[in-house]
Design a protein around this motif. Structure first.
Motif, short mmCIF file in Angstrom:
data_model
loop_
_atom_site.label_atom_id
_atom_site.label_comp_id
_atom_site.label_asym_id
_atom_site.label_seq_id
_atom_site.Cartn_x
_atom_site.Cartn_y
_atom_site.Cartn_z
N LEU A 1 0.43 -32.34 -5.81
CA LEU A 1 0.56 -32.99 -7.12
C LEU A 1 -0.54 -34.02 -7.34
O LEU A 1 -0.92 -34.29 -8.49
CB LEU A 1 1.93 -33.67 -7.23
CG LEU A 1 3.14 -32.76 -7.35
CD1 LEU A 1 4.43 -33.54 -7.17
CD2 LEU A 1 3.14 -32.05 -8.71
N GLY A 2 -1.05 -34.60 -6.28
CA GLY A 2 -2.09 -35.61 -6.41
C GLY A 2 -1.62 -36.79 -7.24
O GLY A 2 -0.49 -37.27 -7.09
N ASP A 3 -2.46 -37.25 -8.14
CA ASP A 3 -2.11 -38.37 -9.02
C ASP A 3 -1.16 -37.95 -10.14
O ASP A 3 -0.68 -38.80 -10.89
CB ASP A 3 -3.37 -38.99 -9.62
CG ASP A 3 -4.25 -39.66 -8.57
OD1 ASP A 3 -3.69 -40.10 -7.54
OD2 ASP A 3 -5.47 -39.71 -8.77
N GLY A 4 -0.91 -36.65 -10.23
CA GLY A 4 0.02 -36.16 -11.25
C GLY A 4 -0.53 -34.96 -11.99
O GLY A 4 -1.74 -34.72 -12.03
N VAL A 5 0.37 -34.18 -12.55
CA VAL A 5 0.01 -33.02 -13.37
C VAL A 5 0.85 -33.02 -14.63
O VAL A 5 1.93 -33.61 -14.69
CB VAL A 5 0.23 -31.69 -12.60
CG1 VAL A 5 -0.71 -31.58 -11.41
CG2 VAL A 5 1.68 -31.54 -12.16
N ASP A 6 0.35 -32.37 -15.65
CA ASP A 6 1.10 -32.28 -16.90
C ASP A 6 2.24 -31.27 -16.81
O ASP A 6 3.23 -31.37 -17.55
CB ASP A 6 0.15 -31.88 -18.04
CG ASP A 6 -0.92 -32.91 -18.28
OD1 ASP A 6 -0.57 -34.03 -18.71
OD2 ASP A 6 -2.10 -32.62 -18.02
N LEU A 7 2.10 -30.31 -15.89
CA LEU A 7 3.07 -29.22 -15.81
C LEU A 7 3.20 -28.72 -14.38
O LEU A 7 2.21 -28.57 -13.68
CB LEU A 7 2.60 -28.06 -16.71
CG LEU A 7 3.38 -26.74 -16.63
CD1 LEU A 7 4.75 -26.89 -17.28
CD2 LEU A 7 2.59 -25.62 -17.31
N VAL A 8 4.45 -28.45 -13.97
CA VAL A 8 4.71 -27.69 -12.76
C VAL A 8 5.41 -26.40 -13.16
O VAL A 8 6.39 -26.43 -13.93
CB VAL A 8 5.58 -28.47 -11.76
CG1 VAL A 8 6.07 -27.55 -10.63
CG2 VAL A 8 4.80 -29.64 -11.16
N VAL A 9 4.91 -25.28 -12.67
CA VAL A 9 5.58 -23.99 -12.84
C VAL A 9 6.05 -23.57 -11.46
O VAL A 9 5.25 -23.44 -10.54
CB VAL A 9 4.62 -22.94 -13.44
CG1 VAL A 9 5.32 -21.59 -13.55
CG2 VAL A 9 4.11 -23.38 -14.79
N ASP A 10 7.36 -23.36 -11.33
CA ASP A 10 7.96 -23.19 -10.00
C ASP A 10 8.68 -21.85 -9.92
O ASP A 10 9.70 -21.63 -10.58
CB ASP A 10 8.94 -24.34 -9.75
CG ASP A 10 9.36 -24.44 -8.29
OD1 ASP A 10 9.17 -23.47 -7.55
OD2 ASP A 10 9.92 -25.49 -7.92
N MET A 11 8.16 -20.96 -9.08
CA MET A 11 8.75 -19.64 -8.90
C MET A 11 9.69 -19.59 -7.70
O MET A 11 10.36 -18.58 -7.49
CB MET A 11 7.65 -18.59 -8.70
CG MET A 11 6.70 -18.49 -9.88
SD MET A 11 7.61 -18.08 -11.39
CE MET A 11 6.46 -18.67 -12.61
N VAL A 12 9.75 -20.67 -6.90
CA VAL A 12 10.49 -20.59 -5.63
C VAL A 12 11.42 -21.79 -5.45
O VAL A 12 11.57 -22.31 -4.33
CB VAL A 12 9.51 -20.47 -4.44
CG1 VAL A 12 8.87 -19.10 -4.44
CG2 VAL A 12 8.43 -21.55 -4.48
N ALA A 13 12.07 -22.22 -6.50
CA ALA A 13 13.07 -23.29 -6.39
C ALA A 13 14.43 -22.66 -6.13
O ALA A 13 15.04 -22.09 -7.04
CB ALA A 13 13.11 -24.13 -7.67
N PHE A 14 14.90 -22.76 -4.89
CA PHE A 14 16.12 -22.06 -4.50
C PHE A 14 17.25 -22.98 -4.03
O PHE A 14 18.39 -22.55 -3.95
CB PHE A 14 15.82 -21.07 -3.37
CG PHE A 14 14.89 -19.96 -3.75
CD1 PHE A 14 15.22 -19.07 -4.76
CD2 PHE A 14 13.67 -19.81 -3.11
CE1 PHE A 14 14.35 -18.05 -5.12
CE2 PHE A 14 12.80 -18.79 -3.45
CZ PHE A 14 13.14 -17.90 -4.46
N THR A 15 16.93 -24.23 -3.67
CA THR A 15 17.92 -25.06 -2.99
C THR A 15 18.05 -26.44 -3.64
O THR A 15 17.18 -26.87 -4.41
CB THR A 15 17.54 -25.26 -1.51
OG1 THR A 15 16.34 -26.06 -1.45
CG2 THR A 15 17.31 -23.93 -0.81
N ALA A 16 19.11 -27.13 -3.26
CA ALA A 16 19.30 -28.51 -3.73
C ALA A 16 18.16 -29.41 -3.28
O ALA A 16 17.76 -30.34 -3.99
CB ALA A 16 20.64 -29.04 -3.24
N ALA A 17 17.63 -29.14 -2.09
CA ALA A 17 16.50 -29.93 -1.58
C ALA A 17 15.28 -29.76 -2.48
O ALA A 17 14.54 -30.73 -2.73
CB ALA A 17 16.16 -29.51 -0.15
N HIS A 18 15.07 -28.58 -3.02
CA HIS A 18 13.96 -28.36 -3.94
C HIS A 18 14.17 -29.14 -5.22
O HIS A 18 13.22 -29.71 -5.77
CB HIS A 18 13.82 -26.87 -4.25
CG HIS A 18 13.42 -26.04 -3.06
ND1 HIS A 18 13.66 -24.68 -2.98
CD2 HIS A 18 12.83 -26.39 -1.89
CE1 HIS A 18 13.21 -24.23 -1.83
NE2 HIS A 18 12.71 -25.25 -1.14
#
Length: 348
Positions: free
Chosen positions: A62-79
């Motif tokens: 993420l570094g200093d930040g991004v305008d958008l995250v696209v997440d194909m692998v969010a499967f758990t509460a930890a994610h």
């Protein structure tokens, strides 16, 4: 230029989504375990090596930040908790979910399909407002709805669009339903048996149509849940015929009215006693979504990739994740069982 981090960028959807965003003017960081690169990406797409389970590594991506995250692998509460921790570095997110979260009026879902009278009888089409399974850690569906609820709870702090995908198809799929018909044609099987009269419908969605939803949601951030499906929900008979056309192959279809007439006979990855069809009107209304391809038009690249990836290998070796999804007693390509049933059925 707006920046985007695509998590799971070398998966079947991530490859296409990263390209769609880059072509739409986003500065894309393509994150995966391998830090691999798709040959179709524009040259300015930057690859990032990322172990999703490592919070420190995610923070580095993420570094200093991004305008958008696209997440194909969010499967758990930890994610989901990762988003809470990094919310101040993310403008908005688009996260892949699944139609597996839906339940019918009797509480049945994909999780109960192997129980007696357990397959859900959904409304046609299924709206996003329909009932869902309860959140938990027991199954894929319960984990996905838990992720959904945790992310939606972020509200205005972090706008998240969740895409409930249907039966995904496209190159690089690890559990390709189309393999059922492609392999049979490669094996020169001229007759196939289909349960439920060949009328089963399990709504497919092309990776290209999901990528279009990602692109549109990125441009219009918001906290929302949207279905992700193709314009049409073909029957399993129509899907088999479409694969035949692409491969230049002719098959005869024999249908039976109900469940499998014998073990390993007539069951496909689409076989359902009740239709599964998703309502796409919310995506059209909220994002101005229009599908960029149809099943018929997108199928050829899927068939070509499957044929090349399978090669001369046993299908279980080529697609181990797909094989692991089935009980060891289930053989999708038990030709001896089919021939025995067909001989007995046609002689009676």
């Amino acid at each position: 230029m707006k920046s985007a981090l695509v998590i799971g960028a070398t998966g079947q959807i991530g490859r296409v989504a990263a390209r769609a965003l880059a072509e739409d003017g986003w500065e894309v960081r393509a994150a995966s375990r391998s830090a691999g690169r798709d040959e179709r990406w524009p040259g300015d797409v930057r690859t990032v090596r990322l172990d999703r389970e490592d919070d420190t590594a995610l923070g580095g991506a993420l570094g200093d930040g991004v305008d958008l995250v696209v997440d194909m692998v969010a499967f758990t509460a930890a994610h989901a908790r990762q988003y809470v921790g990094f919310a101040d570095r993310i403008g908005s997110a688009v996260v892949l979910s699944s139609g597996a979260v839906y339940a019918d009026g009797r509480g049945r879902s994909f999780d109960t399909q192997d129980e007696p009278d357990g397959f859900p009888e959904y409304p046609v089409p299924i709206p996003e407002s329909g009932p869902t399974v309860e959140p938990g850690d027991a199954t894929y569906g319960t984990r996905k709805i838990r992720v959904e609820r945790d992310l939606l709870a972020l509200g205005d702090t972090l706008p998240v669009t969740l895409l409930r995908a249907g039966a995904i198809y496209g190159p690089y799929c690890r559990t390709p339903r189309e393999l059922y018909f492609v392999k049979r044609n490669l094996d020169k099987r001229r007759t196939r048996v289909l349960t439920h009269g060949g009328r089963s419908r399990f709504h497919p969605v092309s990776v290209h149509n999901i990528a279009e939803l990602v692109r549109l949601a990125a441009a219009r951030p918001g906290s929302r849940v949207l279905n992700a499906a193709d314009p049409e929900a073909f029957t399993v008979s129509e899907i088999g015929a479409a694969v035949d056309r692409v491969m230049g192959f002719e098959s005869e279809t024999v249908t039976v009215p109900g469940e499998a007439p014998a073990p390993n006979v007539g069951v496909t990855p689409w076989s359902t006693p009740h239709p599964v069809v998703y309502d796409m009107s919310a995506a059209e209304r909220e994002l101005g979504y229009r599908a960029v391809t149809s099943y018929a038009d997108a199928l050829e690249e899927t068939v070509d990739w499957l044929t090349a990836h399978l090669g001369d290998r046993d299908w279980r070796e080529a697609f181990p994740k797909m094989a692991a999804n089935y009980d060891p007693s289930v053989d999708l390509f038990d030709y001896a069982a089919e021939d025995a049933w067909l001989a007995g059925d046609r002689s009676s």
